[in-house]
Design a protein around this motif. Structure first.
Motif, PDB file in Angstrom:
ATOM      1  N   GLY A 257       0.807  -1.219   0.000  1.00 54.75           N
ATOM      2  CA  GLY A 257       0.000   0.000   0.000  1.00 54.75           C
ATOM      3  C   GLY A 257       0.834   1.260   0.000  1.00 54.75           C
ATOM      4  N   ALA A 258       1.984   1.237   0.680  1.00 52.06           N
ATOM      5  CA  ALA A 258       2.818   2.430   0.769  1.00 52.06           C
ATOM      6  C   ALA A 258       3.342   2.849  -0.601  1.00 52.06           C
ATOM      7  CB  ALA A 258       3.974   2.185   1.737  1.00 52.06           C
ATOM      8  N   VAL A 259       3.857   1.876  -1.372  1.00 47.23           N
ATOM      9  CA  VAL A 259       4.391   2.248  -2.690  1.00 47.23           C
ATOM     10  C   VAL A 259       3.267   2.572  -3.668  1.00 47.23           C
ATOM     11  CG1 VAL A 259       6.642   1.150  -2.559  1.00 47.23           C
ATOM     12  CG2 VAL A 259       4.668  -0.223  -3.220  1.00 47.23           C
ATOM     13  N   ARG A 260       2.116   1.937  -3.494  1.00 43.41           N
ATOM     14  CA  ARG A 260       1.011   2.283  -4.379  1.00 43.41           C
ATOM     15  C   ARG A 260       0.577   3.734  -4.137  1.00 43.41           C
ATOM     16  NH1 ARG A 260      -5.273   0.441  -5.233  1.00 43.41           N
ATOM     17  NH2 ARG A 260      -5.738   2.323  -6.406  1.00 43.41           N
ATOM     18  N   LEU A 261       0.441   4.128  -2.868  1.00 45.05           N
ATOM     19  CA  LEU A 261       0.034   5.501  -2.569  1.00 45.05           C
ATOM     20  C   LEU A 261       1.044   6.507  -3.095  1.00 45.05           C
ATOM     21  CD1 LEU A 261      -1.332   5.018   1.052  1.00 45.05           C
ATOM     22  CD2 LEU A 261      -2.664   5.776  -0.929  1.00 45.05           C
ATOM     23  N   ALA A 262       2.329   6.233  -2.886  1.00 48.25           N
ATOM     24  CA  ALA A 262       3.358   7.156  -3.378  1.00 48.25           C
ATOM     25  C   ALA A 262       3.336   7.224  -4.894  1.00 48.25           C
ATOM     26  CB  ALA A 262       4.731   6.721  -2.871  1.00 48.25           C
ATOM     27  N   GLY A 263       3.210   6.059  -5.541  1.00 44.23           N
ATOM     28  CA  GLY A 263       3.190   6.055  -6.998  1.00 44.23           C
ATOM     29  C   GLY A 263       1.975   6.749  -7.575  1.00 44.23           C
ATOM     30  N   GLU A 264       0.798   6.474  -7.002  1.00 40.21           N
ATOM     31  CA  GLU A 264      -0.407   7.103  -7.527  1.00 40.21           C
ATOM     32  C   GLU A 264      -0.392   8.609  -7.279  1.00 40.21           C
ATOM     33  OE1 GLU A 264      -5.234   6.452  -7.726  1.00 40.21           O
ATOM     34  OE2 GLU A 264      -3.980   5.024  -6.609  1.00 40.21           O
ATOM     35  N   ARG A 279       8.681  -5.778  -3.946  1.00 41.94           N
ATOM     36  CA  ARG A 279       8.746  -7.232  -3.828  1.00 41.94           C
ATOM     37  C   ARG A 279       7.878  -7.903  -4.916  1.00 41.94           C
ATOM     38  NH1 ARG A 279      12.735  -9.672  -0.750  1.00 41.94           N
ATOM     39  NH2 ARG A 279      12.858  -8.761   1.350  1.00 41.94           N
ATOM     40  N   ALA A 280       8.310  -9.074  -5.338  1.00 43.70           N
ATOM     41  CA  ALA A 280       7.605  -9.783  -6.407  1.00 43.70           C
ATOM     42  C   ALA A 280       6.169 -10.108  -6.036  1.00 43.70           C
ATOM     43  CB  ALA A 280       8.359 -11.070  -6.754  1.00 43.70           C
ATOM     44  N   ASP A 281       5.926 -10.371  -4.745  1.00 46.29           N
ATOM     45  CA  ASP A 281       4.574 -10.781  -4.375  1.00 46.29           C
ATOM     46  C   ASP A 281       3.567  -9.634  -4.409  1.00 46.29           C
ATOM     47  OD1 ASP A 281       5.710  -9.547  -2.201  1.00 46.29           O
ATOM     48  OD2 ASP A 281       5.313 -11.164  -0.768  1.00 46.29           O
ATOM     49  N   HIS A 282       4.030  -8.390  -4.700  1.00 47.01           N
ATOM     50  CA  HIS A 282       3.111  -7.252  -4.798  1.00 47.01           C
ATOM     51  C   HIS A 282       2.737  -6.913  -6.234  1.00 47.01           C
ATOM     52  CE1 HIS A 282       3.763  -6.785  -0.625  1.00 47.01           C
ATOM     53  NE2 HIS A 282       4.841  -6.041  -0.659  1.00 47.01           N
ATOM     54  N   VAL A 283       3.456  -7.465  -7.189  1.00 50.61           N
ATOM     55  CA  VAL A 283       3.324  -6.999  -8.575  1.00 50.61           C
ATOM     56  C   VAL A 283       1.919  -7.214  -9.116  1.00 50.61           C
ATOM     57  CG1 VAL A 283       4.108  -7.362 -10.947  1.00 50.61           C
ATOM     58  CG2 VAL A 283       5.766  -7.270  -9.075  1.00 50.61           C
ATOM     59  N   LEU A 284       1.373  -8.388  -8.940  1.00 48.89           N
ATOM     60  CA  LEU A 284       0.058  -8.687  -9.511  1.00 48.89           C
ATOM     61  C   LEU A 284      -1.010  -7.761  -8.950  1.00 48.89           C
ATOM     62  CD1 LEU A 284      -1.696 -10.478 -11.306  1.00 48.89           C
ATOM     63  CD2 LEU A 284      -1.935 -12.068  -9.377  1.00 48.89           C
ATOM     64  N   ALA A 285      -1.029  -7.578  -7.628  1.00 52.22           N
ATOM     65  CA  ALA A 285      -2.055  -6.745  -7.011  1.00 52.22           C
ATOM     66  C   ALA A 285      -1.936  -5.292  -7.468  1.00 52.22           C
ATOM     67  CB  ALA A 285      -1.950  -6.824  -5.488  1.00 52.22           C
ATOM     68  N   LEU A 286      -0.717  -4.771  -7.539  1.00 53.15           N
ATOM     69  CA  LEU A 286      -0.547  -3.375  -7.947  1.00 53.15           C
ATOM     70  C   LEU A 286      -0.907  -3.175  -9.413  1.00 53.15           C
ATOM     71  CD1 LEU A 286       2.753  -2.455  -6.054  1.00 53.15           C
ATOM     72  CD2 LEU A 286       0.432  -1.718  -5.518  1.00 53.15           C
ATOM     73  N   PRO A 291      -3.257   0.128 -12.997  1.00 47.54           N
ATOM     74  CA  PRO A 291      -2.476  -0.326 -14.157  1.00 47.54           C
ATOM     75  C   PRO A 291      -1.575   0.751 -14.742  1.00 47.54           C
ATOM     76  CG  PRO A 291      -4.813  -0.042 -14.727  1.00 47.54           C
ATOM     77  CD  PRO A 291      -4.712   0.062 -13.237  1.00 47.54           C
ATOM     78  N   GLU A 292      -1.811   2.018 -14.411  1.00 44.87           N
ATOM     79  CA  GLU A 292      -0.948   3.088 -14.939  1.00 44.87           C
ATOM     80  C   GLU A 292       0.454   3.048 -14.329  1.00 44.87           C
ATOM     81  OE1 GLU A 292      -5.246   4.520 -15.030  1.00 44.87           O
ATOM     82  OE2 GLU A 292      -3.933   3.498 -13.596  1.00 44.87           O
ATOM     83  N   LEU A 293       0.593   2.385 -13.174  1.00 42.73           N
ATOM     84  CA  LEU A 293       1.913   2.212 -12.577  1.00 42.73           C
ATOM     85  C   LEU A 293       2.647   1.069 -13.274  1.00 42.73           C
ATOM     86  CD1 LEU A 293       0.993   2.450  -8.780  1.00 42.73           C
ATOM     87  CD2 LEU A 293       2.132   4.207 -10.163  1.00 42.73           C
ATOM     88  N   MET A 294       3.925   1.263 -13.545  1.00 46.08           N
ATOM     89  CA  MET A 294       4.762   0.214 -14.128  1.00 46.08           C
ATOM     90  C   MET A 294       5.485  -0.481 -12.973  1.00 46.08           C
ATOM     91  SD  MET A 294       6.164   2.242 -17.496  1.00 46.08           S
ATOM     92  CE  MET A 294       6.722   3.678 -16.560  1.00 46.08           C
TER      93      MET A 294
END
Length: 497
Positions: A257-264, A279-286, A291-294
């Protein structure tokens, strides 16, 4: 009160005293006359905020602040109000003694405060106990008087500074007045705009007392309040590559959630491209939720190198943790020598391995992180937030945002701005991650570190105020994303600056 061109300027106590002395000489008036001007301004404020008031209580100290109170009593009685004055001593000092004598000569009574005293029943109370020179804990008897003022439930007007609040730092050493309105004189004191001040100042008004503009021109403000700004409009020819590429690095296990918030937040603040290394285990959920985040799996530092190469601004720290993985990413990121925003565990790792920065860098600590970076306690930071943020900027050769009520922004040369927006609802998880993303996006779009920090802090806080119009309690970091976009584009929304 009349508007002044110096309303954004914030001064130290020493500077205000210098200005007051220069003003008395320039205007050719006495301290007693200046007190009378302060009292007259206070009566106007009382009439404006509480137009129906007929019975006034004024609590006076022994110094000049008390003198303002005694003269307010004189003017209020002349205006037809019933006035009760409570004093905490049998004598007043200096010019205040003349003001007290004027009150008594006009037939006014002074009720001395002691262990058995009770406040008179009035409609509005005025705090004229201690002014800008007070820098210690209040005596127990005065603390009891302040408690009685609060317990009365009556509106409270503070003259110059709420008693017990340090006008330089915004810190309280003990009991302090919680005013509904504070009328400060001559110039804005910096301590009324940060730290504990938010709980004590209430509505802040400034009365210049007729001080000539030349007096302000002769003193360089110690700090300034931020002004509401937005990014300039874009050229029609712009493409995503024109608006920068931010790489957000962090999100250890369970911290996606932290990197998603910063990225968005970086996307909403206008970055053309935003990548996330996590981490690899976050890629699918993010990827599924934004989807605009790479999003890239970086379980080993080798995978980070090409991402560092492509990005032009790095945001390190949200959800990073302090384990071996975090240390490796931290070291690789700092070695990339690119513009950087450092937050959260990125700052905690910096405290363990201090360094100075040679590229544009913004550090965004809260008081606890600031204390670790300086090697002092959180309480030490909060005692003087202004000195702390300046020392951080100097030590690390970076622009520093010291978060909290009245966030401060400082650069290594000592320049300092104060954020006048924000609200208690923003004291919730994820708000710092948003700020990291916003500042990184502004750096990516061509702002200097100073510009990105000031504009980013202002947009973030104003977005918080806009989102809080539906209530502060329960405010989520993600609630700021829509108003952040609105304000960044200089659209009106419903926020009054």
């Amino acid at each position: 009160m009349p508007a002044h061109s110096h309303n954004r300027a914030l001064y130290t106590i020493e500077q205000v005293r210098e200005m007051e002395g220069a003003a008395l000489a320039a205007m050719g008036i006495s301290s007693h006359e200046l007190m009378r001007r302060a009292a007259s301004a206070a009566l106007l404020i009382l009439r404006r905020h509480w137009p129906q008031v007929r019975h006034l209580g004024i609590c006076c100290g022994p110094g000049n602040n008390g003198g303002d109170g005694f003269l307010l009593g004189v003017l209020a009685r002349e205006a037809g109000l019933q006035v009760e004055i409570v004093a905490i001593g049998t004598a007043s000092h200096g010019a205040a003694a003349m003001a007290r004598n004027e009150w008594e000569t006009a037939g006014g009574q002074v009720h001395l405060w002691n262990a058995e005293s009770r406040l008179p029943v009035v409609e509005v109370l005025v705090d004229a106990l201690y002014g800008i020179g007070f820098n210690r804990a209040l005596e127990p008897s005065v603390a009891r008087l302040i408690d009685s003022m609060h317990a009365s439930g009556k509106p409270l007007l503070a003259l110059d500074v709420p008693s017990g609040l340090n006008a330089d730092s915004g810190h309280c050493l003990g009991a302090a007045v919680r005013a509904d309105v504070t009328l400060t004189f001559i110039a804005n004191k910096r301590g009324l705009h940060s730290g504990r001040a938010a709980d004590h100042v209430g509505v802040l008004e400034l009365a210049g007392l007729g001080v000539p503009e030349s007096i302000y021109a002769g003193v360089q403000p110690d700090a300034q309040l931020l002004v509401a700004e937005a990014m300039p409009s874009r050229e029609r020819y712009a493409n995503k590559g024109s608006n920068g590429h931010v790489l957000v690095i962090g999100g250890d296990h369970g911290m996606a959630g932290a990197v998603r918030l910063a990225g968005e937040a970086a996307l909403r603040a206008g970055a053309g491209l935003v990548s996330v290394a996590t981490r690899a285990d976050h890629v699918l959920a993010l990827n599924a939720t934004r989807p605009e985040l790479m999003v890239h799996a970086v379980d080993e530092t080798q995978a980070l190198a090409p991402l560092l190469e492509r990005a032009n601004v790095l945001a390190l720290g949200p959800g990073l943790g302090q384990h071996t993985w975090a240390h490796a990413l931290w070291q690789a990121t700092l070695g990339a020598n690119k513009p950087l925003v450092l937050d959260a565990d990125g700052l905690n790792l910096l405290a363990q391995r201090p360094c100075t920065f040679t590229v544009p860098t913004v550090l965004t600590p809260h008081p606890g992180e600031a204390g670790r970076l300086l090697g002092v306690s959180t309480a030490d930071v909060e005692r003087d937030r202004f000195s702390a943020v300046r020392e951080l900027a100097r030590c690390y050769s970076a622009t520093v945002v010291l978060k909290g009520s009245g966030s401060l922004i400082a650069d290594p040369d000592g320049r300092l701005d104060v954020c006048p927006w924000g609200n208690p609802g923003m004291a919730s998880g994820g708000m710092g991650d948003l700020l990291t993303g916003v500042i990184a996006a502004l750096l990516a779009q061509g702002c200097t570190a100073w510009q990105a920090a000031c504009l980013g802090v202002g947009l973030h806080a104003r977005a918080g105020d806009l989102a809080a119009q539906q209530g502060e309690r329960g405010l989520l970091a993600s609630d700021l994303l829509a108003p952040l976009r609105t304000l960044g584009n200089n659209l009106s929304g419903h926020l009054h600056d």
